[in-house]
Write a protein that holds these residues in place. Structure first.
Motif, PDB file in Angstrom:
ATOM      1  N   PHE A   1      67.078   3.050  28.874  1.00  0.00           N
ATOM      2  CA  PHE A   1      67.570   3.077  30.223  1.00  0.00           C
ATOM      3  C   PHE A   1      66.885   4.347  30.841  1.00  0.00           C
ATOM      4  O   PHE A   1      67.539   5.495  30.484  1.00  0.00           O
ATOM      5  CB  PHE A   1      69.272   3.095  30.342  1.00  0.00           C
ATOM      6  CG  PHE A   1      69.831   1.865  29.578  1.00  0.00           C
ATOM      7  CD1 PHE A   1      70.060   0.624  30.121  1.00  0.00           C
ATOM      8  CD2 PHE A   1      70.444   2.257  28.353  1.00  0.00           C
ATOM      9  CE1 PHE A   1      70.565  -0.171  29.565  1.00  0.00           C
ATOM     10  CE2 PHE A   1      71.015   1.080  27.559  1.00  0.00           C
ATOM     11  CZ  PHE A   1      70.988  -0.199  28.177  1.00  0.00           C
TER      12      PHE A   1
ATOM     13  N   ILE B   1      66.510   7.345  29.140  1.00  0.00           N
ATOM     14  CA  ILE B   1      67.492   7.666  27.754  1.00  0.00           C
ATOM     15  C   ILE B   1      66.878   6.258  26.648  1.00  0.00           C
ATOM     16  O   ILE B   1      67.021   5.184  27.270  1.00  0.00           O
ATOM     17  CB  ILE B   1      68.868   7.286  28.222  1.00  0.00           C
ATOM     18  CG1 ILE B   1      69.402   8.547  29.148  1.00  0.00           C
ATOM     19  CG2 ILE B   1      69.541   7.361  26.843  1.00  0.00           C
ATOM     20  CD1 ILE B   1      70.585   7.910  29.889  1.00  0.00           C
TER      21      ILE B   1
ATOM     22  N   ALA C   1      68.280   4.102  24.250  1.00  0.00           N
ATOM     23  CA  ALA C   1      69.531   3.822  23.799  1.00  0.00           C
ATOM     24  C   ALA C   1      69.471   2.902  22.199  1.00  0.00           C
ATOM     25  O   ALA C   1      70.277   3.368  21.416  1.00  0.00           O
ATOM     26  CB  ALA C   1      70.245   2.953  24.695  1.00  0.00           C
TER      27      ALA C   1
ATOM     28  N   PRO D   1      78.510   7.661  15.962  1.00  0.00           N
ATOM     29  CA  PRO D   1      79.461   8.385  16.705  1.00  0.00           C
ATOM     30  C   PRO D   1      79.255   7.856  18.070  1.00  0.00           C
ATOM     31  O   PRO D   1      78.371   7.013  18.592  1.00  0.00           O
ATOM     32  CB  PRO D   1      78.411   9.738  16.644  1.00  0.00           C
ATOM     33  CG  PRO D   1      77.608   9.458  15.713  1.00  0.00           C
ATOM     34  CD  PRO D   1      77.338   8.348  15.100  1.00  0.00           C
ATOM     35  N   ASN D   2      79.884   8.181  19.312  1.00  0.00           N
ATOM     36  CA  ASN D   2      79.887   7.746  20.534  1.00  0.00           C
ATOM     37  C   ASN D   2      78.614   8.026  21.037  1.00  0.00           C
ATOM     38  O   ASN D   2      77.825   9.095  20.798  1.00  0.00           O
ATOM     39  CB  ASN D   2      80.903   8.544  21.405  1.00  0.00           C
ATOM     40  CG  ASN D   2      82.194   8.121  21.531  1.00  0.00           C
ATOM     41  OD1 ASN D   2      82.296   6.792  21.439  1.00  0.00           O
ATOM     42  ND2 ASN D   2      83.288   8.836  21.541  1.00  0.00           N
ATOM     43  N   GLY D   3      78.035   6.991  21.876  1.00  0.00           N
ATOM     44  CA  GLY D   3      76.601   7.038  22.389  1.00  0.00           C
ATOM     45  C   GLY D   3      75.519   6.951  21.488  1.00  0.00           C
ATOM     46  O   GLY D   3      74.343   6.722  21.925  1.00  0.00           O
ATOM     47  N   ALA D   4      76.063   6.351  20.248  1.00  0.00           N
ATOM     48  CA  ALA D   4      75.032   5.896  19.257  1.00  0.00           C
ATOM     49  C   ALA D   4      74.164   4.818  19.678  1.00  0.00           C
ATOM     50  O   ALA D   4      73.072   4.662  19.004  1.00  0.00           O
ATOM     51  CB  ALA D   4      75.683   5.849  17.728  1.00  0.00           C
ATOM     52  N   GLY D   5      74.815   3.832  20.448  1.00  0.00           N
ATOM     53  CA  GLY D   5      74.054   2.543  20.751  1.00  0.00           C
ATOM     54  C   GLY D   5      74.498   1.318  20.298  1.00  0.00           C
ATOM     55  O   GLY D   5      74.030   0.146  20.410  1.00  0.00           O
ATOM     56  N   LYS D   6      75.818   1.310  19.662  1.00  0.00           N
ATOM     57  CA  LYS D   6      76.458   0.434  19.372  1.00  0.00           C
ATOM     58  C   LYS D   6      76.848  -0.700  20.227  1.00  0.00           C
ATOM     59  O   LYS D   6      76.601  -1.962  19.774  1.00  0.00           O
ATOM     60  CB  LYS D   6      77.845   0.669  18.743  1.00  0.00           C
ATOM     61  CG  LYS D   6      77.850   1.822  17.559  1.00  0.00           C
ATOM     62  CD  LYS D   6      78.964   2.274  16.923  1.00  0.00           C
ATOM     63  CE  LYS D   6      80.020   3.006  17.988  1.00  0.00           C
ATOM     64  NZ  LYS D   6      79.495   4.216  18.339  1.00  0.00           N
ATOM     65  N   THR D   7      77.460  -0.548  21.381  1.00  0.00           N
ATOM     66  CA  THR D   7      77.587  -1.351  22.354  1.00  0.00           C
ATOM     67  C   THR D   7      76.428  -2.090  22.929  1.00  0.00           C
ATOM     68  O   THR D   7      76.295  -3.132  23.271  1.00  0.00           O
ATOM     69  CB  THR D   7      78.447  -0.676  23.803  1.00  0.00           C
ATOM     70  OG1 THR D   7      79.727  -0.230  23.042  1.00  0.00           O
ATOM     71  CG2 THR D   7      78.796  -1.909  24.583  1.00  0.00           C
ATOM     72  N   THR D   8      75.239  -1.121  22.929  1.00  0.00           N
ATOM     73  CA  THR D   8      74.077  -1.721  23.478  1.00  0.00           C
ATOM     74  C   THR D   8      73.732  -2.756  22.676  1.00  0.00           C
ATOM     75  O   THR D   8      72.960  -3.815  23.114  1.00  0.00           O
ATOM     76  CB  THR D   8      73.160  -0.613  23.696  1.00  0.00           C
ATOM     77  OG1 THR D   8      73.608   0.397  24.688  1.00  0.00           O
ATOM     78  CG2 THR D   8      71.603  -0.983  24.182  1.00  0.00           C
TER      79      THR D   8
ATOM     80  N   TYR E   1      71.503  -7.380  28.373  1.00  0.00           N
ATOM     81  CA  TYR E   1      70.360  -6.775  28.339  1.00  0.00           C
ATOM     82  C   TYR E   1      69.122  -7.504  27.651  1.00  0.00           C
ATOM     83  O   TYR E   1      69.238  -8.089  26.588  1.00  0.00           O
ATOM     84  CB  TYR E   1      70.198  -5.248  27.913  1.00  0.00           C
ATOM     85  CG  TYR E   1      71.351  -4.242  28.371  1.00  0.00           C
ATOM     86  CD1 TYR E   1      71.673  -4.544  29.912  1.00  0.00           C
ATOM     87  CD2 TYR E   1      72.057  -3.484  27.799  1.00  0.00           C
ATOM     88  CE1 TYR E   1      72.603  -3.825  30.484  1.00  0.00           C
ATOM     89  CE2 TYR E   1      73.030  -2.885  28.422  1.00  0.00           C
ATOM     90  CZ  TYR E   1      73.384  -2.824  29.769  1.00  0.00           C
ATOM     91  OH  TYR E   1      74.358  -1.941  30.167  1.00  0.00           O
TER      92      TYR E   1
END
Ligand SMILES: Nc1ncnc2c1ncn2[C@@H]1O[C@H](COP(=O)(O)OP(=O)(O)O)[C@@H](O)[C@H]1O
Ligand SMILES: [Mg+2]
Lengths: 257, 290
Positions: free
Chosen positions: A16, A19, A21, A40-47, A56
């Motif tokens: 993005f 970034i 992701a 961890p948070n922000g690791a890209g799991k939801t992505t 996406y």
């Protein structure tokens, strides 16, 4: 093609702006598995979920669902092929009733066309009734049938998450993606959720990918885990292997480890 | 008496157009400031058909509505497809409304800005009432079907709707086509009531009046917008206000409705005996509490 593969990511990347992701991620989910996706948070799991469901389009790499490349297809097409998900930040139709939320998930099932609908033919009412009965079965399954008429937005957190699962199940998926379903739940609710996940996995012949921070739930449901950090896969294996993997410990505990 | 019947007839016609926009805006959640253009297309098509070709009234009105539908799809396909920009359509339809006016004003056959006189009067109050009843019935059937469920899902949360396997583009396009059909019917009836039409009748002012009726009548309601459309026709007539003050009156009425009933007259509800009884109960409860 191995016909036992439900989902394969092959060298998938997504950024993005500046970034990154997800970077060159490859992973496989076999038919019938429950796989935990942690990190961890922000690791890209939801992505990863957003890429698999077509929210996406991957910048590069391939996403294969049941032998078919689906990367970049629109979400409604991917969903119709048998992928369903829940959202990390619960996305119910808050103004509608609990029952209507599930009814909408069944929208493709009534057997009538536009002409019959406009003419208000008898079969429209009959089909709609059949759908309502079916929707009630799904509510039953997650223990929400006594709240069918309630506004979905009025449900407490734990029940809202269960409704989201009922709605996803109503899509008749082969692959179910659950994004932090235990977030905000108390230990009792998490124990119930564990039962529910194992039950639907068995009853619906589902393959499940579970993103979750609550390790008790992950350990109790997932025989295999994939660990992400900074958009790349840093480990993969059984919960026992993961718990002692130095890279994983470092990712979770920081450089000082 | 004839005057009162005339106002009621116009209210029914406006109610039909409001039903159409209720499907698109109130139930599908898409905004439009251009639906008067679809009324105009319906009005001119129907009028030209009865005037020049002697086509029977009902067939001419349906043909006008179909013409409005086809053109709405031509506008809708490129603009509603723009997935991430839901405002594309709202902007494009405004431009489209202006374009329709300019075309009507410059075509030979429509007799330009002076307007088209001498249309036979086929519409009267019974005809308008019957048409309103039929169109309301169609709108209700649409909303209660799976097509309506999809529209409502798109209004409530497009992202979640897509994850329910709903094709956003097709759902919006279907609602647009349906709403244009309703607008076209209203236009055809209007032309054969007034016996004279002019491009200026179908501009932004009329579009604004329609969207105002839908918002004031209540999102997620069919009867509310019909009621509001009638109120917006009847009250200015009762007050006999000069044309220049009409928009002021609309604005005032809108503000009053939004202050006293923020969800619109009938937001998420339909006008029914059951609802009226419920309203009575709610009011009683309020007064006993106070
Ligand atoms: N739509 C987006 N726009 C910009 N950045 C995004 C978007 N979605 C995710 N990201 C970024 O991608 C990274 C991974 O996010 P996410 O997949 O939500 O992580 P996780 O679910 O593991 O907590 C984060 O840095 C996040 O800020
Ligand atoms: Mg996340």
């Amino acid at each position: 093609m191995r016909d036992t593969m439900m989902l394969e990511l092959r060298g998938v990347s997504k950024s993005f702006g500046g970034i990154k992701a997800i970077t060159d991620l490859s992973m496989e989910v076999a038919e019938g598995e429950i796989v935990g996706l942690i990190g961890p948070n922000g690791a890209g799991k939801t992505t990863v979920f957003n890429l698999v469901t077509g929210v996406y389009r991957p910048d590069s790499g391939e996403i294969v669902f049941r032998g078919e490349s689906v990367g970049g297809l629109p979400p409604h097409v991917i969903v119709s092929k048998g992928v369903a998900r829940t959202f990390q930040n619960i996305r119910l139709f808050n103004n509608l009733s609990v029952l209507d939320n599930v009814k909408i998930a069944l929208h493709s099932q009534p057997e009538y066309g536009l002409g019959a609908a406009l003419a208000g033919l008898g079969k429209v009412a009959i089909e709609n009734k059949r759908i309502v009965a079916k929707a009630r079965e799904f509510l039953d399954m997650v223990g929400l049938s006594d709240r069918a008429k309630l506004r979905a937005g009025a449900l407490p957190y734990g029940l809202a998450r269960r409704l989201e699962i009922a709605r996803a199940l109503a899509l008749n998926p082969r692959l179910l993606l659950l994004d932090e379903p235990a977030a905000g739940m108390n230990p009792d609710e998490i124990a119930d959720l564990k039962e529910l996940i194992l039950k639907i996995h068995k009853d619906f012949n589902l393959t499940i990918v579970l993103i979750e921070h609550r390790m008790d739930l992950v350990m109790a449901t997932c025989p295999r885990l994939v660990v992400l950090n900074f958009g790349t896969k840093i480990a993969e294996g059984s919960p026992e292997e993961i718990q002692t993997n130095p890279q994983v410990l470092q990712a979770y505990l920081g450089e000082d480890y | 008496m004839g005057y009162a019947l005339g106002v009621l007839t116009l209210s029914c016609i406006q109610g039909i157009a409001a039903l159409g926009l209720a499907i698109f805006t109130g139930f599908t959640g898409q905004f439009s400031l251009g639906h008067a253009a679809f009324m105009g297309i319906g009005a001119y098509t129907a009028a030209l058909l009865t005037y020049f070709a002697g086509v029977p009234f009902v067939i001419a009105v349906v043909a006008g509505a179909l013409a409005a539908t086809v053109i709405s799809l031509v506008i809708g396909v490129p603009t509603l497809k723009a997935k991430l920009r839901s405002d594309y359509f709202a902007i494009a339809i405004m431009g489209f409304g202006e374009a329709v006016r300019v075309i009507l004003e410059n075509l030979q056959i429509t007799q330009g800005a002076r307007g088209l006189p001498g249309i036979t009067r086929y519409t009267n109050l019974p005809v308008a009432l019957l048409a309103l009843a039929i169109m309301a019935w169609l709108a209700r059937n649409f909303i209660l079907s799976k097509y309506g469920w999809r529209a409502i899902a798109v209004r409530e949360d497009p992202v979640a709707a897509e994850m329910m396997g709903i094709d956003l583009f097709r759902t919006k396009l279907l609602s647009l086509g349906a709403s244009a059909f309703f607008s076209g019917v209203a236009g055809g009836l209007l032309a054969h009531y007034l016996m004279f039409i002019q491009p200026v009748m179908f501009t932004n002012v009329q579009s604004t009046q329609l969207i105002a009726a839908v918002v004031a009548g209540g999102i997620g309601s069919l009867t509310g917008p019909v009621l509001a459309a009638a109120i917006f026709i009847i009250i200015p007539e009762l007050l006999r206000v000069a044309n220049m003050w009409r928009l002021v009156i609309y604005g005032l009425m809108l503000i009053l409705i939004m202050v006293f009933r923020p969800a619109g007259l009938m937001g998420y509800h339909e006008l029914s005996l059951e609802w009226l009884r419920g309203l009575g109960r709610r009011n009683r409860r309020l007064t006993t509490n106070a």
